[in-house]
Design an enzyme around this catalytic site. Structure first.
Site, PDB file in Angstrom:
ATOM      1  N   SER A 124       0.965  -1.158  -0.026  1.00 13.72           N
ATOM      2  CA  SER A 124      -0.023  -0.036  -0.075  1.00 13.72           C
ATOM      3  C   SER A 124       0.895   1.390   0.057  1.00 13.72           C
ATOM      4  O   SER A 124       0.119   2.480  -0.166  1.00 13.72           O
ATOM      5  CB  SER A 124      -1.068  -0.084   1.206  1.00 13.72           C
TER       6      SER A 124
ATOM      7  N   LYS B 160       1.654   4.207   7.413  1.00 14.54           N
ATOM      8  CA  LYS B 160       0.722   5.232   6.537  1.00 14.54           C
ATOM      9  C   LYS B 160       1.152   6.589   6.613  1.00 14.54           C
ATOM     10  O   LYS B 160       1.789   6.991   7.657  1.00 14.54           O
ATOM     11  CB  LYS B 160      -0.862   4.962   6.752  1.00 14.54           C
TER      12      LYS B 160
END
Length: 216
Positions: free
Chosen positions: A137, A175
């Site tokens: 991701s 993230k």
């Protein structure tokens, strides 16, 4: 190569033997090092033994012997400078704490039984650890599955920084973080993944990205 915590424990053992003639107990080491359980002490003692810095004598309480190799490592000229900086070319050993998701969050794992060597220029003044990436991701900024990221341990970060975020005290993920309208966005760098919008009470920052290691 000693991690900062291993060096602190070795110094503690040496000081106690010099002052009392016996090594500290595992409970005393746990308290002095600020650890939550004795399992962390056991891991560090085992690592010091495997590196040849101490020896455990069988069938004797508190039977730890500091070996000559350790005394050399603890000499002042072998220590990091008072500022906490190291030379740019020096390799520093830090704990590999486990795996972290760059995708769907994994259950948080904090192991620390393995270590990796990191270039000195990658580290700042604070405490650092490493994590192995699982998932893709964050591939948009070059962080790929199997990479090892170097993390500076801290509890806050600026908007746009890449962080280790602990979600609901159970799942850790890597993230980019943004704060918007009283909420926290954990942003993925891959269009195939949706960003997560969470209330601040569900997210705890554990560190921010300092660097990346990759084996080819």
């Amino acid at each position: 190569m000693l991690t900062k915590k291993q060096r602190s424990l070795l110094e503690l053992i040496q000081r106690r033997i010099e002052s009392t003639g016996i090594a500290p107990s595992f409970d005393e080491m746990k308290d002095e090092m600020g650890l939550k359980s004795k399992s962390g002490v056991h891991r560090m003692v085992l690592a010091l033994k495997e590196k040849g810095f101490i020896e455990r004598l069988e069938n004797r309480a508190r039977a730890l012997e500091v070996l000559p190799k350790a005394l050399d490592a603890l000499r002042p000229n072998a220590s990091p400078s008072a500022s906490g900086h190291t030379s740019l070319s020096e390799a520093i050993s830090i704990s590999l704490m486990g795996r972290i998701a760059a995708g769907a969050p994994l259950e948080a794992i904090e192991d620390g039984t393995q270590e990796v060597n990191v270039p000195g220029q990658m580290l700042g003044k604070g405490e650092h650890f490493a994590l192995q990436i699982v998932g893709d991701s964050m591939m948009g900024i070059g962080i790929m599955d199997g990479d090892i990221v170097v993390i500076e341990r801290r509890e806050n970060a600026n908007n746009g920084e890449v962080v280790v975020a602990l979600v609901d005290e159970s799942e850790a993920t890597l993230k980019r973080i943004y704060r918007k309208n009283g909420m926290i966005e954990l942003h993925a760098e891959n269009p195939e993944y949706e960003s997560k919008i969470l209330s601040p009470d569900r997210v705890r920052i554990q560190g921010r990205l300092r660097g990346l290691l990759r084996n080819y």
